[in-house]
Design an enzyme around this catalytic site. Structure first.
Site, mmCIF file in Angstrom:
data_model
loop_
_atom_site.group_PDB
_atom_site.id
_atom_site.type_symbol
_atom_site.label_atom_id
_atom_site.label_comp_id
_atom_site.label_asym_id
_atom_site.label_seq_id
_atom_site.Cartn_x
_atom_site.Cartn_y
_atom_site.Cartn_z
ATOM 1 N N GLY A 38 -17.530 -23.450 4.824
ATOM 2 C CA GLY A 38 -16.467 -23.596 3.826
ATOM 3 C C GLY A 38 -15.550 -22.396 3.718
ATOM 4 O O GLY A 38 -15.486 -21.549 4.625
ATOM 5 N N LYS A 49 -14.616 -9.446 3.332
ATOM 6 C CA LYS A 49 -15.507 -8.281 3.201
ATOM 7 C C LYS A 49 -15.706 -7.591 4.548
ATOM 8 O O LYS A 49 -15.900 -6.379 4.609
ATOM 9 C CB LYS A 49 -16.855 -8.693 2.608
ATOM 10 C CG LYS A 49 -16.898 -8.556 1.100
ATOM 11 C CD LYS A 49 -16.286 -9.711 0.358
ATOM 12 C CE LYS A 49 -14.965 -9.492 -0.268
ATOM 13 N NZ LYS A 49 -14.416 -10.642 -0.982
ATOM 14 N N ILE A 180 -8.227 -11.998 -5.793
ATOM 15 C CA ILE A 180 -7.732 -12.013 -4.415
ATOM 16 C C ILE A 180 -6.626 -10.974 -4.249
ATOM 17 O O ILE A 180 -6.617 -10.203 -3.284
ATOM 18 C CB ILE A 180 -7.221 -13.422 -4.019
ATOM 19 C CG1 ILE A 180 -8.400 -14.398 -4.014
ATOM 20 C CG2 ILE A 180 -6.523 -13.406 -2.665
ATOM 21 C CD1 ILE A 180 -8.078 -15.805 -3.540
ATOM 22 N N ASP A 300 -16.540 -25.249 -6.471
ATOM 23 C CA ASP A 300 -15.184 -25.092 -7.014
ATOM 24 C C ASP A 300 -14.586 -26.392 -7.534
ATOM 25 O O ASP A 300 -13.754 -26.384 -8.441
ATOM 26 C CB ASP A 300 -14.226 -24.550 -5.927
ATOM 27 C CG ASP A 300 -14.420 -23.068 -5.669
ATOM 28 O OD1 ASP A 300 -15.395 -22.495 -6.199
ATOM 29 O OD2 ASP A 300 -13.603 -22.492 -4.922
ATOM 30 N N HIS A 451 -35.405 6.907 -7.710
ATOM 31 C CA HIS A 451 -34.523 8.075 -7.752
ATOM 32 C C HIS A 451 -34.452 8.692 -6.364
ATOM 33 O O HIS A 451 -35.478 8.804 -5.708
ATOM 34 C CB HIS A 451 -35.081 9.105 -8.737
ATOM 35 C CG HIS A 451 -34.279 10.374 -8.760
ATOM 36 N ND1 HIS A 451 -33.062 10.475 -9.394
ATOM 37 C CD2 HIS A 451 -34.520 11.588 -8.197
ATOM 38 C CE1 HIS A 451 -32.588 11.701 -9.237
ATOM 39 N NE2 HIS A 451 -33.450 12.393 -8.516
HETATM 40 P P1 NAD Z 1 -7.338 -15.424 -10.195
HETATM 41 O O1 NAD Z 1 -7.371 -16.483 -11.213
HETATM 42 O O2 NAD Z 1 -8.463 -14.456 -10.095
HETATM 43 O O3 NAD Z 1 -6.015 -14.537 -10.374
HETATM 44 C C1 NAD Z 1 -4.720 -15.087 -10.357
HETATM 45 C C2 NAD Z 1 -3.801 -14.116 -11.084
HETATM 46 O O4 NAD Z 1 -2.467 -14.556 -10.896
HETATM 47 C C3 NAD Z 1 -4.054 -14.059 -12.582
HETATM 48 O O5 NAD Z 1 -4.202 -12.725 -12.971
HETATM 49 C C4 NAD Z 1 -2.801 -14.720 -13.186
HETATM 50 O O6 NAD Z 1 -2.438 -14.177 -14.421
HETATM 51 C C5 NAD Z 1 -1.748 -14.400 -12.122
HETATM 52 N N1 NAD Z 1 -0.640 -15.345 -12.070
HETATM 53 C C6 NAD Z 1 -0.678 -16.687 -12.191
HETATM 54 N N2 NAD Z 1 0.570 -17.214 -12.014
HETATM 55 C C7 NAD Z 1 1.399 -16.164 -11.755
HETATM 56 C C8 NAD Z 1 2.790 -16.047 -11.448
HETATM 57 N N3 NAD Z 1 3.574 -17.143 -11.343
HETATM 58 N N4 NAD Z 1 3.313 -14.806 -11.243
HETATM 59 C C9 NAD Z 1 2.500 -13.705 -11.315
HETATM 60 N N5 NAD Z 1 1.184 -13.764 -11.598
HETATM 61 C C10 NAD Z 1 0.635 -14.975 -11.794
HETATM 62 O O7 NAD Z 1 -7.103 -16.194 -8.819
HETATM 63 P P2 NAD Z 1 -7.161 -15.660 -7.322
HETATM 64 O O8 NAD Z 1 -7.079 -14.187 -7.273
HETATM 65 O O9 NAD Z 1 -6.125 -16.452 -6.605
HETATM 66 O O10 NAD Z 1 -8.597 -16.112 -6.864
HETATM 67 C C11 NAD Z 1 -8.928 -17.519 -6.796
HETATM 68 C C12 NAD Z 1 -10.393 -17.743 -7.044
HETATM 69 O O11 NAD Z 1 -11.173 -17.206 -6.002
HETATM 70 C C13 NAD Z 1 -10.844 -17.101 -8.337
HETATM 71 O O12 NAD Z 1 -11.635 -18.003 -9.055
HETATM 72 C C14 NAD Z 1 -11.655 -15.922 -7.874
HETATM 73 O O13 NAD Z 1 -12.694 -15.581 -8.778
HETATM 74 C C15 NAD Z 1 -12.199 -16.389 -6.527
HETATM 75 N N6 NAD Z 1 -12.441 -15.231 -5.669
HETATM 76 C C16 NAD Z 1 -13.505 -14.421 -5.934
HETATM 77 C C17 NAD Z 1 -13.712 -13.288 -5.169
HETATM 78 C C18 NAD Z 1 -14.880 -12.396 -5.488
HETATM 79 O O14 NAD Z 1 -15.766 -12.824 -6.201
HETATM 80 N N7 NAD Z 1 -14.918 -11.171 -5.018
HETATM 81 C C19 NAD Z 1 -12.831 -12.957 -4.161
HETATM 82 C C20 NAD Z 1 -11.756 -13.786 -3.929
HETATM 83 C C21 NAD Z 1 -11.562 -14.927 -4.694
#
Ligand code: NAD
Length: 465
Positions: A38, A49, A180, A300, A451
């Site tokens: 996926g 990563k 992201i 998801d 430790h």
């Molecule tokens: P996100 O929801 O984490 O962040 C999206 C951001 O975009 C938010 O802060 C929002 O306020 C902003 N935003 C929305 N519309 C906008 C606009 N028109 N202009 C400017 N800013 C805007 O979503 P993501 O970063 O796309 O990640 C998607 C999913 O994938 C999430 O659920 C995330 O948790 C998951 N993910 C997790 C990991 C991890 O766990 N390390 C890594 C990558 C993705």
């Protein structure tokens, strides 16, 4: 043949469910239209990563002098980094394939044809398949916001195309300062790309505790990353982003990465017209059951918390319920750890300080909350710098970090843990365990930590309460 279980989608939810059901002796058919593993394994967690680790090695080489090591001619080779990324992905995909040896895997997109309470009929590449139960694990897709000029624009990337870039752009606007966005800001920023983050909310990573976000932000701004908050993109014209920010009404960049969230993927499910949705995702109960008797969903596509480890746990709960082995197990959504792989990493579990204070304000009523003395009357917060861990100091020359613990004053249980500093991701599971089990701080204090480890910062912070 009548299968016991049909699974659509071979990501962390789908393959975990398939492994568990086949190991219980069930006849399982799993449909995957792309590659097993996926999004997480092929175009998400693992490739990101892997590249981030290469970038960290490069960054560390540049800082080697601080540790008494001289390194000359430091350079990176993106082509080799990309090749290694592919190798890692291939190896892990092969591992998943091998683990599903008793399961029928159909490498095609499946479509539901019909459903009754005891039978689901699916179709893939002209063949029909019948199963008693269906588990939907179709994941999510990048959300493309309705911004003029965003579609069919060769300068605009999503996370998948950004991962496959063969050259490092000189400059990049990242629309969306979420998980992201911040991880890609780390990846490209540390390879020399000039990054501008455009975030609509009042801060980046809005779901995280403010103290850890502030520390990361300070560091990234010092490194030259520009962060525009409360800023909306109004339109995009080729490589120019037009915003509502008076100081920065337009930004031009070599690439524009859009990462503003993901949406549930409901493709192929059109025949399940009675399935209940909630905010565009499949509505499930605590056991991952939909409103249709023999149809479950995990990952998801349920729109809960879009994380791979949540998806696999949801799959375990779903199959546990189907098998009636562990019928009453639910997911403890309050104890889901999350990590943002910035450098330094952010790791957290449980509630943020704002969530705890909002909860008590709502429960007490704002006047009673203030009269009783505000937050201090209800919860205690302790933060220590990461430098209280000897191992952190030994391995993070000149760096700082933070560990913050929030404790409920009523019963002394741990409500939330938030850390920034390397490698916070490696010890957050201990905190998740404490939150999940509802440990009090006096119980936690009896646990001995090895430790010297960076994990000791968690114990130190709790000992200070
Ligand atoms: P996100 O929801 O984490 O962040 C999206 C951001 O975009 C938010 O802060 C929002 O306020 C902003 N935003 C929305 N519309 C906008 C606009 N028109 N202009 C400017 N800013 C805007 O979503 P993501 O970063 O796309 O990640 C998607 C999913 O994938 C999430 O659920 C995330 O948790 C998951 N993910 C997790 C990991 C991890 O766990 N390390 C890594 C990558 C993705």
């Amino acid at each position: 043949m009548m299968y016991n279980l049909a699974i659509i989608g071979g990501g962390p939810a789908g393959y975990t469910a398939a492994q568990m059901a086949q190991n219980a002796g069930w006849k399982v058919v799993l449909f995957e239209g792309d590659t097993l593993g996926g999004t997480c394994l092929n175009v998400g967690c693992i490739p990101t990563k892997t590249l981030l680790y290469s970038v960290k090695q490069y960054h560390n080489a540049m800082l080697a002098n601080k540790y008494g090591i001289s390194v000359e001619n430091i350079a990176f080779d993106l082509k080799k980094m990309q090749q290694r990324k592919q190798k890692v992905v291939r190896k892990l995909v092969a591992g998943i394939k091998a683990s599903l040896k008793d399961c029928t895997i159909v490498g095609a997109i499946a479509k539901v044809v019909s459903r009754t309470d005891d039978k689901v009929v699916l179709e893939a590449e002209g063949e029909q398949y019948e199963a008693e139960k269906l588990l939907i694990c179709t994941g999510s897709n990048n959300f493309v916001p309705p911004i003029e000029g965003i579609s069919d624009n060769p300068f605009v990337l999503d996370s998948t195309s950004a991962l496959n870039l063969q050259e490092i752009p000189q400059s990049m606007v990242i629309v969306g300062g979420g998980v992201i966005g911040m991880e890609f800001a780390t990846l490209f920023g540390q390879l020399g790309t000039k990054i501008t983050i455009v975030e609509a909310m009042q801060d980046i990573l809005p779901q995280l505790d403010q103290d850890v976000v502030d520390l990361l932000k300070e560091k990234y701004v010092k490194q030259g990353i520009e962060i525009l908050t409360n800023t909306k993109v109004e339109r995009i014209d080729r490589n120019i982003v037009f915003t509502n920010n008076e100081q920065k009404p337009q930004i031009d960049a070599e690439k524009i990465l859009v990462c503003v969230g993901r949406r549930a993927n409901l493709r192929g499910l059109e025949a399940l017209e009675d399935i209940e949705l909630e905010r565009g995702a499949i509505k499930v109960n605590d056991f991952m059951q939909t409103n249709l008797k023999n149809v479950y969903a995990a990952g998801d596509v349920t729109g809960k918390i879009m994380l791979a480890h949540v998806a696999s746990r949801q799959a375990e709960v779903a199959v546990g319920r189907m098998l009636k082995h562990i019928p009453l197990q639910r997911i403890a959504y309050n104890a889901i750890p999350s990590v943002v792989y910035t450098n330094p990493e952010i790791a957290s579990v449980g509630l943020t300080e704002k969530q705890v204070s909002d909860f008590y304000k709502e429960m007490e009523g704002i006047d009673a909350y203030e009269q009783k003395g505000g937050g201090e009357a209800f919860y205690e917060v302790k933060s220590l710098p990461m430098s209280f861990s000897g191992r952190f100091v030994a391995e993070n020359e000149g760096e700082n970090g933070l560990c913050k613990v929030i404790v409920d004053k009523r019963n002394q249980t741990i409500l939330g843990v938030h850390a920034v500093g390397n490698p916070a991701s490696e010890f957050i599971a201990v905190a998740s365990f404490a939150v999940r089990m509802g440990y009090t701080i006096s119980e936690f204090k009896q646990v001995v930590f090895p430790h010297p480890t960076v994990s000791e910062i968690l114990r130190e912070t709790i000992m200070a309460i």
